[in-house]
Every structure is written in structure tokens, then in C-alpha cells.
Motif scaffolding. Structure first.
Motif, PDB file in Angstrom:
ATOM      1  N   ILE A  80      70.151  65.940  28.639  1.00  0.00           N
ATOM      2  CA  ILE A  80      69.764  66.492  27.329  1.00  0.00           C
ATOM      3  C   ILE A  80      69.614  65.339  26.337  1.00  0.00           C
ATOM      4  N   GLU A  81      68.425  65.199  25.804  1.00  0.00           N
ATOM      5  CA  GLU A  81      68.230  64.251  24.703  1.00  0.00           C
ATOM      6  C   GLU A  81      67.484  64.948  23.580  1.00  0.00           C
ATOM      7  N   HIS A  82      67.867  64.645  22.352  1.00  0.00           N
ATOM      8  CA  HIS A  82      67.204  65.225  21.179  1.00  0.00           C
ATOM      9  C   HIS A  82      66.877  64.092  20.221  1.00  0.00           C
ATOM     10  N   SER A  83      65.736  64.188  19.578  1.00  0.00           N
ATOM     11  CA  SER A  83      65.339  63.165  18.595  1.00  0.00           C
ATOM     12  C   SER A  83      65.938  63.452  17.243  1.00  0.00           C
ATOM     13  N   LYS A  84      66.114  62.406  16.465  1.00  0.00           N
ATOM     14  CA  LYS A  84      66.404  62.596  15.045  1.00  0.00           C
ATOM     15  C   LYS A  84      65.531  61.621  14.250  1.00  0.00           C
ATOM     16  N   GLY A  85      65.232  62.043  13.017  1.00  0.00           N
ATOM     17  CA  GLY A  85      64.301  61.246  12.213  1.00  0.00           C
ATOM     18  C   GLY A  85      62.929  61.899  12.195  1.00  0.00           C
TER      19      GLY A  85
ATOM     20  N   ILE B 247      52.235  68.596   9.440  1.00  0.00           N
ATOM     21  CA  ILE B 247      51.763  67.256   9.839  1.00  0.00           C
ATOM     22  C   ILE B 247      52.876  66.424  10.491  1.00  0.00           C
ATOM     23  N   GLY B 248      54.110  66.918  10.413  1.00  0.00           N
ATOM     24  CA  GLY B 248      55.225  66.212  11.048  1.00  0.00           C
ATOM     25  C   GLY B 248      56.532  66.916  10.747  1.00  0.00           C
ATOM     26  N   ILE B 249      57.577  66.524  11.444  1.00  0.00           N
ATOM     27  CA  ILE B 249      58.898  67.127  11.211  1.00  0.00           C
ATOM     28  C   ILE B 249      59.952  66.019  11.159  1.00  0.00           C
ATOM     29  N   THR B 250      60.860  66.142  10.175  1.00  0.00           N
ATOM     30  CA  THR B 250      62.053  65.291  10.169  1.00  0.00           C
ATOM     31  C   THR B 250      63.214  66.096  10.744  1.00  0.00           C
ATOM     32  N   TYR B 251      63.884  65.508  11.738  1.00  0.00           N
ATOM     33  CA  TYR B 251      65.067  66.147  12.326  1.00  0.00           C
ATOM     34  C   TYR B 251      66.312  65.475  11.767  1.00  0.00           C
ATOM     35  N   ASP B 252      67.247  66.324  11.337  1.00  0.00           N
ATOM     36  CA  ASP B 252      68.533  65.830  10.856  1.00  0.00           C
ATOM     37  C   ASP B 252      69.607  66.384  11.795  1.00  0.00           C
TER      38      ASP B 252
ATOM     39  N   MET C 234      77.145  66.685  36.615  1.00  0.00           N
ATOM     40  CA  MET C 234      76.658  65.408  36.123  1.00  0.00           C
ATOM     41  C   MET C 234      75.859  65.651  34.847  1.00  0.00           C
ATOM     42  N   LEU C 235      76.257  64.974  33.791  1.00  0.00           N
ATOM     43  CA  LEU C 235      75.640  65.258  32.478  1.00  0.00           C
ATOM     44  C   LEU C 235      75.284  63.971  31.759  1.00  0.00           C
ATOM     45  N   HIS C 236      74.118  63.982  31.133  1.00  0.00           N
ATOM     46  CA  HIS C 236      73.734  62.900  30.225  1.00  0.00           C
ATOM     47  C   HIS C 236      73.341  63.548  28.902  1.00  0.00           C
ATOM     48  N   THR C 237      73.906  63.050  27.799  1.00  0.00           N
ATOM     49  CA  THR C 237      73.510  63.558  26.484  1.00  0.00           C
ATOM     50  C   THR C 237      73.286  62.389  25.531  1.00  0.00           C
ATOM     51  N   LYS C 238      72.337  62.549  24.649  1.00  0.00           N
ATOM     52  CA  LYS C 238      72.100  61.487  23.661  1.00  0.00           C
ATOM     53  C   LYS C 238      71.216  62.005  22.522  1.00  0.00           C
ATOM     54  N   LEU C 239      71.509  61.503  21.330  1.00  0.00           N
ATOM     55  CA  LEU C 239      70.592  61.688  20.205  1.00  0.00           C
ATOM     56  C   LEU C 239      69.832  60.384  20.038  1.00  0.00           C
ATOM     57  N   ILE C 240      68.531  60.478  19.889  1.00  0.00           N
ATOM     58  CA  ILE C 240      67.703  59.274  19.835  1.00  0.00           C
ATOM     59  C   ILE C 240      67.058  59.165  18.456  1.00  0.00           C
ATOM     60  N   ASP C 241      67.283  58.033  17.815  1.00  0.00           N
ATOM     61  CA  ASP C 241      66.652  57.787  16.524  1.00  0.00           C
ATOM     62  C   ASP C 241      65.166  57.480  16.753  1.00  0.00           C
ATOM     63  N   ALA C 242      64.318  58.311  16.151  1.00  0.00           N
ATOM     64  CA  ALA C 242      62.874  58.189  16.399  1.00  0.00           C
ATOM     65  C   ALA C 242      62.318  56.835  15.976  1.00  0.00           C
ATOM     66  N   LYS C 243      63.008  56.155  15.068  1.00  0.00           N
ATOM     67  CA  LYS C 243      62.533  54.829  14.625  1.00  0.00           C
ATOM     68  C   LYS C 243      62.748  53.785  15.718  1.00  0.00           C
ATOM     69  N   GLU C 244      63.700  54.068  16.597  1.00  0.00           N
ATOM     70  CA  GLU C 244      64.055  53.067  17.610  1.00  0.00           C
ATOM     71  C   GLU C 244      63.426  53.324  18.973  1.00  0.00           C
ATOM     72  N   LYS C 245      63.206  54.618  19.295  1.00  0.00           N
ATOM     73  CA  LYS C 245      62.802  54.928  20.665  1.00  0.00           C
ATOM     74  C   LYS C 245      62.158  56.312  20.724  1.00  0.00           C
ATOM     75  N   LYS C 246      61.298  56.515  21.706  1.00  0.00           N
ATOM     76  CA  LYS C 246      60.725  57.838  21.955  1.00  0.00           C
ATOM     77  C   LYS C 246      61.421  58.455  23.169  1.00  0.00           C
TER      78      LYS C 246
END
Lengths: 89, 150
Positions: free
Chosen positions: B83-88, B48-53, B1-13
Motif C-alpha cells: 500500500i502506497e499513497h501520495s501526498k502533496g 486540474i489537479g489535487i493536493t493530498y494532505d 507480508m506488508l509494505h506501507t508508505k506515504l510518498i511525497d509527490a515532490k520527491e517521487k511518483k
């Protein structure tokens, strides 16, 4: 033919857009396309060595989201992506 | 059973609660939650912060491949993996990645969790741009992806 190169990671510094466009006369291998990119860096960024290193250590991916080899030939208009060294987490 | 997603930091944490909801099952006796967060120092520089691409399609593909190969490589058949990873752009302390795994036993769960994060680091096309004081920033040097077809 037109090749659109999607930019990711450190290669985003090559342009203010998310991509670069190249007009190429004949079919071209990824290996030769890399040379074109290096020439582009010479012309546009005075041979910026950091940018050249990014190209030399990158791989490329096809429209089908597969990593493609240096021998892969681009035969027609196509969008490919440049994948510089990675490091998420 | 697998869940994967990339999450846009502007939309959700990213949310550990969502991870827990996904993996929780009475089939499993062991759960491990790993989260990566943005820290304030790297290579003696104040961050002070990181942008993920990310190359989204390749990232999701790599997550699926990593999950699928654990059947054979680790011999772990019964499992749930989130597995979820942020972007932005992320601020200090914000979560960049969550890997939650559930297995029958703790040995498997520890091995699986470690395997997934280490493989993501090696194979998933995600990039970090660190931000510093005085409006400075720099892409981090990463590891080249191996060209499997050469």
C-alpha cells in the motif's frame, strides 16, 4: 498551559501556519476545547459556518497518535491534532 | 507480508513496478493491482489537479490495522499487501494510491484488494483539495472518522 493544535485537511484554512496555539488556564476536556475552537472561529472568522461545521464533525488525536474521545482531558502542555472528515484514495 | 508508505509527490511518483516486485512470489497464484488516479471531473467541475494532505502516523497505523484484521475478518492468512499513497500536489492522471495484493487464489485476491481500498477510504486520515481553473480550489467533504472511545 499551552495547547498546540495541528491542522489537517479543511482545517488548514483556519491559519496560514500548520497549527494554532491556545493558552488555557486549567485542564480542559476535548468537548470543552471544541467550544473554545468555535469561539475562536466566531472571533477570528465572524462565525464562518463552514469552519464551524468542520470543527463539529471532527475528531481529535493525541500526541501518541490515538483518536481521543470528547471526555479526554488535557492536563498539561500538549500537541493534539484535529482530524476533519476524511476521504483519500 | 506488508509494505506501507506515504510518498511525497515532490520527491517521487508511485510505481506499479515497485508494487509488483514486492508482492511477486511463487507462493501466490493470484495478484491484483489497484491504482487510483487523478481524474479531470468531479461534481460537474473541471479539475486540474489535487493536493493530498495526510496525518502520516495515523495513516500508516490505519494501513497496518487494516492489513492485520484481514486474518480474522476475511480469513486470508497467506498474503502479500503493498500500500502506497501520495501526498502533496498531483496532476491529472497521476497515481494517488496503489494497492497490490497477492494470495494463493483469485477469489481471495479480489476480496482482499476491495477490502483494503474501501477501509482506507473509511478510516485513513487523508484529505483531498481539488484545484480548478482561475486559481480556485476546495477541500472535498469527506466522511467523519468514528470516535471509537466515545
Amino acid at each position: 498551559m499551552k495547547i498546540i493544535l495541528e491542522l489537517f485537511g479543511a482545517s488548514r484554512d483556519f491559519s496560514q501556519k500548520d497549527y494554532l496555539e491556545f493558552e488555557i488556564k486549567d485542564q480542559i476536556s476535548i468537548k470543552d476545547f471544541k467550544e473554545k475552537l468555535l469561539t475562536f472561529i466566531d472571533e477570528k472568522f465572524k462565525g464562518n459556518n463552514d469552519f464551524k461545521k468542520i470543527i463539529q464533525s471532527s475528531v481529535f488525536c493525541s500526541e501518541k497518535n490515538e483518536i481521543i474521545s470528547d471526555n479526554y482531558k488535557i492536563l498539561k502542555d500538549q500537541k493534539i491534532g484535529i482530524i476533519p472528515p476524511i476521504g483519500g484514495g | 507480508m506488508l509494505h506501507t508508505k506515504l510518498i511525497d509527490a515532490k520527491e517521487k511518483k508511485l510505481s506499479i513496478i515497485e508494487a509488483e516486485n514486492f508482492i511477486s512470489s511463487s507462493d501466490f497464484g493470484a495478484s491484483i493491482f489497484f491504482s487510483g488516479t487523478v481524474r479531470n471531473q468531479n461534481n460537474n467541475k473541471d479539475v486540474i489537479g489535487i493536493t493530498y494532505d495526510s496525518h502520516d502516523a495515523l495513516v500508516i497505523k490505519s494501513f497496518e490495522e487494516i492489513y492485520n484484521e484481514t486474518d480474522q475478518k476475511l480469513n486470508i492468512k497467506d498474503k502479500a499487501v503493498f500500500i502506497e499513497h501520495s501526498k502533496g500536489y498531483l496532476n491529472l492522471g497521476e497515481i494517488s494510491v496503489i494497492i497490490a495484493v497477492a494470495c494463493k487464489h483469485r477469489d481471495e485476491a479480489y476480496v482482499l484488494s476491495r477490502y483494503v481500498i474501501e477501509e482506507i477510504k473509511k478510516r485513513s486520515p487523508i484529505w483531498k483539495k481539488e484545484h480548478y481553473e482561475k486559481n480556485e480550489s476546495a477541500w472535498l467533504k469527506g466522511n467523519p472518522i468514528l470516535n471509537e472511545k466515545n
